[in-house]
Design a protein around this motif. Structure first.
Motif, PDB file in Angstrom:
ATOM      1  N   THR A   1     -22.315 120.742 137.203  1.00 40.53           N
ATOM      2  CA  THR A   1     -22.792 119.312 136.182  1.00 40.53           C
ATOM      3  C   THR A   1     -21.651 118.760 135.637  1.00 40.53           C
ATOM      4  O   THR A   1     -20.283 120.089 135.810  1.00 40.53           O
ATOM      5  N   ASN A   2     -21.652 117.840 134.789  1.00 44.84           N
ATOM      6  CA  ASN A   2     -20.291 117.071 133.891  1.00 44.84           C
ATOM      7  C   ASN A   2     -21.132 117.130 132.602  1.00 44.84           C
ATOM      8  O   ASN A   2     -20.690 116.520 131.973  1.00 44.84           O
ATOM      9  N   TYR A   3     -22.610 117.877 132.284  1.00 46.18           N
ATOM     10  CA  TYR A   3     -23.206 118.638 131.199  1.00 46.18           C
ATOM     11  C   TYR A   3     -22.583 118.807 130.367  1.00 46.18           C
ATOM     12  O   TYR A   3     -22.636 120.326 130.382  1.00 46.18           O
ATOM     13  N   ARG A   4     -21.718 118.892 129.065  1.00 48.36           N
ATOM     14  CA  ARG A   4     -21.106 119.693 128.437  1.00 48.36           C
ATOM     15  C   ARG A   4     -21.820 119.512 126.848  1.00 48.36           C
ATOM     16  O   ARG A   4     -22.500 118.527 126.193  1.00 48.36           O
ATOM     17  N   LEU A   5     -21.922 120.743 126.187  1.00 49.33           N
ATOM     18  CA  LEU A   5     -22.361 121.357 125.145  1.00 49.33           C
ATOM     19  C   LEU A   5     -21.018 122.594 124.521  1.00 49.33           C
ATOM     20  O   LEU A   5     -20.989 123.287 124.785  1.00 49.33           O
ATOM     21  N   TYR A   6     -21.808 122.309 123.491  1.00 44.09           N
ATOM     22  CA  TYR A   6     -20.896 123.710 122.575  1.00 44.09           C
ATOM     23  C   TYR A   6     -21.977 124.765 122.339  1.00 44.09           C
ATOM     24  O   TYR A   6     -23.382 124.948 122.608  1.00 44.09           O
TER      25      TYR A   6
ATOM     26  N   ARG B   1     -24.710 112.646 117.951  1.00 41.29           N
ATOM     27  CA  ARG B   1     -25.144 114.102 118.402  1.00 41.29           C
ATOM     28  C   ARG B   1     -26.258 113.973 119.185  1.00 41.29           C
ATOM     29  O   ARG B   1     -26.423 114.872 120.035  1.00 41.29           O
ATOM     30  N   ARG B   2     -27.406 114.404 117.984  1.00 42.87           N
ATOM     31  CA  ARG B   2     -28.412 114.191 118.140  1.00 42.87           C
ATOM     32  C   ARG B   2     -28.675 113.238 119.678  1.00 42.87           C
ATOM     33  O   ARG B   2     -29.611 113.969 120.150  1.00 42.87           O
ATOM     34  N   ASN B   3     -28.920 112.320 119.498  1.00 39.41           N
ATOM     35  CA  ASN B   3     -28.821 111.140 120.050  1.00 39.41           C
ATOM     36  C   ASN B   3     -28.249 111.792 122.640  1.00 39.41           C
ATOM     37  O   ASN B   3     -28.854 111.840 122.953  1.00 39.41           O
TER      38      ASN B   3
ATOM     39  N   LEU C   1     -29.361 114.667 127.368  1.00 41.05           N
ATOM     40  CA  LEU C   1     -29.320 115.529 128.475  1.00 41.05           C
ATOM     41  C   LEU C   1     -30.074 116.456 128.405  1.00 41.05           C
ATOM     42  O   LEU C   1     -30.447 117.006 129.766  1.00 41.05           O
ATOM     43  N   LYS C   2     -31.083 117.030 127.083  1.00 37.94           N
ATOM     44  CA  LYS C   2     -32.139 117.268 127.415  1.00 37.94           C
ATOM     45  C   LYS C   2     -33.090 116.929 128.769  1.00 37.94           C
ATOM     46  O   LYS C   2     -34.315 117.507 129.550  1.00 37.94           O
TER      47      LYS C   2
END
Length: 402
Positions: free
Chosen positions: A35-40, A61-63, A68-69
């Protein structure tokens, strides 16, 4: 059964975002979907396998993480639906099959695509009315989905309830909402019949009934006002008024039935036609006001009694629908000129005839037969024993009152 897991792959650099991917495992064989879903790393809970919001996360960032979730939840749901669909078949499948069907879903497995294919088939076999109603409903649903299709297996009550809320939020009335829901349900049930999905009853929690319609009838004195209005300098409005009056003269005949009346339907002082909606055969005694309206318009060379459909070589359905919009638009102007509180349309003539007939103590069963109603069992029982002369007398009584 294949299992699906959501996993996080950290970046080689601790200061950069990592990516999420899905792992499909079946018969000890694993395949990945990137996927293209990126997170730390600190935004991923490795034990619970879900996105989290670490302390100090800003609003922007929360939004992003919330969206994403939601996307991950929808993807996971879709993947599980693919697995369930493969499980229902008798054929063996692999993890690669799951990945392939997820990445390239067949058109007939998606609700909007299935509906569009169905509509095309209905048009080919001549069921254009059903095709048109399905088109109206699926176009509304597609706008709600922002043109994003959805797997048939993902059609559930939560989604349909969200669609209902969307319709309410944009001001759609209950009866129109019910119209959309009933047609979408019919499309969905066809997919179930074809065994493209299992029956989940996604429409069980939304409204599919019919509210009592806002009064659209007008009294006899208003019908007189409409008839006697001088519109000689405004021919398009004069024509719209004549179509309205013809509907009233013919016991509230619907516009589509008027449009397709042919000259051969008038024989020996009796106008006979078959209702497009119910296929019921109706007979109307030809009265003087009806003939006066027909004589106003030159239909030489046309098989039709009224000049609604002007060319047999062109799409007749499109012609009558276009004419209906034009006539109703001009009728509304007439209604505004008379100061009516309801929009004047051809349908008001139908409601008006029934309301006036009732006010003259004409039996409900007689009114039902006059208007071609056949939806209630008790009405059918009464109608079976009625003589058509009773209906003609009822119509003559109303016309003489004008």
């Amino acid at each position: 059964m294949a299992t699906v897991k959501t996993k996080f792959r950290a970046s080689s650099s601790k200061t950069k975002e990592g990516t999420l991917f899905y792992q499909v495992i079946h018969n000890r064989v694993a395949r990945q979907i990137h996927t293209n879903y990126r997170l730390y790393p600190q935004e991923w809970d490795s034990e619970r396998k879900e996105i989290i919001f670490p302390p100090g996360t800003g609003e922007i960032r929360r939004n992003y993480l919330v969206s994403l979730k939601t996307a991950v939840q929808e993807d996971s749901k879709r993947l599980k639906s693919v697995v369930l669909r493969l499980e229902r078949t008798d054929n063996t499948y692999t993890a690669e099959d799951v990945v392939s069907k997820y990445l390239s879903p067949a058109d007939n497995c998606c609700f909007i695509s299935f509906a569009q294919n169905l509509i095309g088939q209905l048009r080919q076999i001549g069921k254009r009315c059903t095709a048109d109603t399905y088109t109206t409903a699926i176009n509304s649903f597609a706008r709600f989905r922002r043109e994003n299709d959805i797997l048939l297996d993902e059609m559930d009550s939560d989604l349909v309830t969200a669609y209902e809320s969307y319709l309410k939020s944009i001001g759609i009335c209950p009866n129109s909402i019910s119209f959309y829901m009933r047609n979408l349900r019919a499309i969905y049930n066809r997919a179930v019949d074809k065994e493209l999905t299992v029956q989940r009853h996604p429409f069980k929690h939304v409204y599919t009934g019919i509210d009592k319609t806002v009064k659209r009838a007008v009294p006899l004195n208003v019908i007189r006002q409409i008839r006697e209005l001088d519109l000689s300098l405004r021919p398009v409005m004069d024509y719209a008024r004549d179509v309205f009056m013809f509907s009233f003269y013919t016991r509230g005949m619907s516009f589509v039935d008027m449009a397709f009346l042919k000259k051969k339907d008038l024989q020996n002082g009796i106008l006979s036609y078959r209702r497009r909606k119910t296929n019921q055969q109706l007979f109307i005694k030809w009265e003087k006001p009806m003939q006066e309206l027909i004589d106003k318009y030159d239909t030489t060379g046309s098989p039709y009694l009224l000049p609604i459909i002007k060319s047999s070589s062109k799409d007749e359905r499109r012609q009558y629908k276009s004419e209906a919009h034009r006539i109703n638009r001009n009728l509304k102007k007439i209604g505004e000129q008379l100061g009516l509180v309801i929009p004047l349309t051809t349908y008001v003539a139908r409601h008006g005839w029934a309301s006036i007939a009732k006010s003259k103590n004409i039996p409900i069963a007689t009114i039902s037969e006059a208007m071609g109603h056949d939806s209630e069992t008790t009405t059918r029982i009464y109608l079976a024993s009625l003589d058509t002369s009773v209906v003609d007398k009822a119509n003559s009584l109303i016309l003489k009152s004008l």
